[in-house]
Motif scaffolding. Structure first.
Motif, PDB file in Angstrom:
ATOM      1  N   GLN A   1      16.295  65.510 -38.814  1.00  0.00           N
ATOM      2  CA  GLN A   1      16.949  65.365 -37.917  1.00  0.00           C
ATOM      3  C   GLN A   1      17.993  64.436 -37.675  1.00  0.00           C
ATOM      4  N   ALA A   2      19.247  64.533 -36.923  1.00  0.00           N
ATOM      5  CA  ALA A   2      19.989  63.506 -36.760  1.00  0.00           C
ATOM      6  C   ALA A   2      19.852  62.821 -35.391  1.00  0.00           C
ATOM      7  N   ARG A   3      19.896  61.341 -35.377  1.00  0.00           N
ATOM      8  CA  ARG A   3      19.936  60.631 -34.291  1.00  0.00           C
ATOM      9  C   ARG A   3      21.341  60.468 -33.894  1.00  0.00           C
ATOM     10  N   VAL A   4      21.704  61.089 -32.975  1.00  0.00           N
ATOM     11  CA  VAL A   4      23.244  60.940 -32.310  1.00  0.00           C
ATOM     12  C   VAL A   4      23.401  60.203 -31.001  1.00  0.00           C
ATOM     13  N   VAL A   5      24.439  59.252 -31.250  1.00  0.00           N
ATOM     14  CA  VAL A   5      24.634  58.371 -30.221  1.00  0.00           C
ATOM     15  C   VAL A   5      26.080  58.243 -29.875  1.00  0.00           C
ATOM     16  N   GLU A   6      26.223  58.754 -28.475  1.00  0.00           N
ATOM     17  CA  GLU A   6      27.780  58.366 -27.866  1.00  0.00           C
ATOM     18  C   GLU A   6      28.084  57.099 -27.440  1.00  0.00           C
ATOM     19  N   SER A   7      29.288  56.655 -27.453  1.00  0.00           N
ATOM     20  CA  SER A   7      29.500  55.219 -26.795  1.00  0.00           C
ATOM     21  C   SER A   7      31.061  55.473 -26.580  1.00  0.00           C
ATOM     22  N   GLY A   8      31.545  54.696 -25.519  1.00  0.00           N
ATOM     23  CA  GLY A   8      33.070  54.423 -25.406  1.00  0.00           C
ATOM     24  C   GLY A   8      33.352  54.979 -23.996  1.00  0.00           C
ATOM     25  N   GLY A   9      32.456  55.688 -23.124  1.00  0.00           N
ATOM     26  CA  GLY A   9      32.771  56.221 -21.942  1.00  0.00           C
ATOM     27  C   GLY A   9      32.933  55.208 -20.986  1.00  0.00           C
ATOM     28  N   GLY A  10      33.588  55.412 -19.728  1.00  0.00           N
ATOM     29  CA  GLY A  10      33.954  54.525 -18.689  1.00  0.00           C
ATOM     30  C   GLY A  10      34.688  55.019 -17.669  1.00  0.00           C
ATOM     31  N   VAL A  11      35.281  54.078 -16.773  1.00  0.00           N
ATOM     32  CA  VAL A  11      35.941  54.514 -15.649  1.00  0.00           C
ATOM     33  C   VAL A  11      37.581  53.919 -16.140  1.00  0.00           C
ATOM     34  N   VAL A  12      38.289  55.058 -15.993  1.00  0.00           N
ATOM     35  CA  VAL A  12      39.838  54.751 -16.752  1.00  0.00           C
ATOM     36  C   VAL A  12      40.692  55.401 -15.311  1.00  0.00           C
ATOM     37  N   GLN A  13      41.888  55.111 -15.543  1.00  0.00           N
ATOM     38  CA  GLN A  13      42.854  55.328 -14.515  1.00  0.00           C
ATOM     39  C   GLN A  13      43.509  56.628 -14.935  1.00  0.00           C
ATOM     40  N   HIS A  14      44.192  57.582 -14.118  1.00  0.00           N
ATOM     41  CA  HIS A  14      44.851  58.564 -14.482  1.00  0.00           C
ATOM     42  C   HIS A  14      46.189  58.291 -15.519  1.00  0.00           C
ATOM     43  N   GLY A  15      46.087  58.875 -16.711  1.00  0.00           N
ATOM     44  CA  GLY A  15      47.154  58.697 -17.485  1.00  0.00           C
ATOM     45  C   GLY A  15      46.987  57.701 -18.708  1.00  0.00           C
ATOM     46  N   GLU A  16      45.833  57.192 -18.471  1.00  0.00           N
ATOM     47  CA  GLU A  16      45.337  56.059 -19.533  1.00  0.00           C
ATOM     48  C   GLU A  16      44.728  57.004 -20.835  1.00  0.00           C
ATOM     49  N   SER A  17      44.263  56.317 -21.824  1.00  0.00           N
ATOM     50  CA  SER A  17      43.633  56.745 -23.055  1.00  0.00           C
ATOM     51  C   SER A  17      42.156  56.309 -23.135  1.00  0.00           C
ATOM     52  N   LEU A  18      41.535  57.045 -24.013  1.00  0.00           N
ATOM     53  CA  LEU A  18      40.243  56.703 -24.206  1.00  0.00           C
ATOM     54  C   LEU A  18      39.714  57.047 -25.724  1.00  0.00           C
ATOM     55  N   ARG A  19      39.030  56.139 -26.422  1.00  0.00           N
ATOM     56  CA  ARG A  19      38.394  57.057 -27.698  1.00  0.00           C
ATOM     57  C   ARG A  19      36.869  56.783 -27.388  1.00  0.00           C
ATOM     58  N   LEU A  20      36.489  57.928 -27.710  1.00  0.00           N
ATOM     59  CA  LEU A  20      35.115  58.023 -27.521  1.00  0.00           C
ATOM     60  C   LEU A  20      34.305  57.941 -29.241  1.00  0.00           C
ATOM     61  N   SER A  21      33.274  57.466 -29.165  1.00  0.00           N
ATOM     62  CA  SER A  21      32.628  57.134 -30.677  1.00  0.00           C
ATOM     63  C   SER A  21      31.249  57.912 -30.544  1.00  0.00           C
ATOM     64  N   CYS A  22      30.855  58.439 -32.035  1.00  0.00           N
ATOM     65  CA  CYS A  22      29.830  59.254 -31.919  1.00  0.00           C
ATOM     66  C   CYS A  22      29.034  58.774 -33.328  1.00  0.00           C
ATOM     67  N   SER A  23      27.918  57.996 -33.315  1.00  0.00           N
ATOM     68  CA  SER A  23      27.440  57.545 -34.268  1.00  0.00           C
ATOM     69  C   SER A  23      26.059  58.727 -34.633  1.00  0.00           C
ATOM     70  N   ALA A  24      26.057  59.104 -36.177  1.00  0.00           N
ATOM     71  CA  ALA A  24      24.982  60.099 -36.597  1.00  0.00           C
ATOM     72  C   ALA A  24      24.292  59.305 -37.650  1.00  0.00           C
ATOM     73  N   SER A  25      22.853  59.140 -37.493  1.00  0.00           N
ATOM     74  CA  SER A  25      21.914  58.450 -38.566  1.00  0.00           C
ATOM     75  C   SER A  25      20.754  59.318 -38.742  1.00  0.00           C
ATOM     76  N   GLY A  26      20.168  59.053 -39.848  1.00  0.00           N
ATOM     77  CA  GLY A  26      19.050  59.726 -40.363  1.00  0.00           C
ATOM     78  C   GLY A  26      19.200  60.954 -41.320  1.00  0.00           C
ATOM     79  N   VAL A  27      20.575  61.349 -41.402  1.00  0.00           N
ATOM     80  CA  VAL A  27      20.702  62.366 -41.992  1.00  0.00           C
ATOM     81  C   VAL A  27      22.218  62.161 -42.858  1.00  0.00           C
ATOM     82  N   PRO A  28      22.291  62.709 -44.092  1.00  0.00           N
ATOM     83  CA  PRO A  28      23.496  62.405 -44.863  1.00  0.00           C
ATOM     84  C   PRO A  28      24.675  62.878 -44.352  1.00  0.00           C
ATOM     85  N   PHE A  29      25.394  61.818 -43.471  1.00  0.00           N
ATOM     86  CA  PHE A  29      26.506  62.308 -42.390  1.00  0.00           C
ATOM     87  C   PHE A  29      27.646  62.911 -43.010  1.00  0.00           C
ATOM     88  N   SER A  30      28.041  62.613 -44.330  1.00  0.00           N
ATOM     89  CA  SER A  30      29.105  63.295 -45.038  1.00  0.00           C
ATOM     90  C   SER A  30      28.734  64.731 -45.094  1.00  0.00           C
TER      91      SER A  30
END
Length: 119
Positions: A1-30
């Motif tokens: 079973q993979a351990r999945v963890v998201e990050s990168g969220g927050g409060v942003v202004q209309h029109g801005e950009s954001l990149r969210l990340s998601c790490s997955a461990s405990g399994v062969p990610f590839s």
């Protein structure tokens, strides 16, 4: 079973950009496909995008095409969701999932990361 963890969220202004990340461990990610979903207040969870285990193919919900880009870095065991030109209606908890097969409900899910877009 993979351990999945998201990050990168927050409060942003209309029109801005954001990149969210998601790490997955405990399994062969590839060997795992990755996907992003989101759930806005009082709305059902909706599919955003998915990417194959190899990264060779990806697909998006029709309403997400153009501003959302999913990618992955197998060396970092991380998937990403780039969101451009953010709108207040993009405000939601964004969830990442890792898995095999086509049944998203059977995949391994993270706890989500909150994205809030202010107007």
């Amino acid at each position: 079973q993979a351990r999945v963890v998201e990050s990168g969220g927050g409060v942003v202004q209309h029109g801005e950009s954001l990149r969210l990340s998601c790490s997955a461990s405990g399994v062969p990610f590839s060997t795992y496909a990755m996907a992003w979903f989101r759930q806005a207040p009082v709305k059902e969870r909706e599919f955003v995008a998915a990417i194959s285990w190899s990264g060779a193919s990806s697909h998006y919900a029709d309403s997400m095409k153009g501003r959302f880009t999913i990618s992955r870095d197998s060396g970092a065991s991380t998937a990403y969701l780039q969101i451009n030109s953010l709108k207040p209606e993009d405000t939601a908890v964004y969830y990442c999932a890792a898995g095999l097969g086509s049944d998203y409900d059977s995949w391994d899910w993270g706890q989500g990361t909150q994205v809030t877009v202010s107007s």
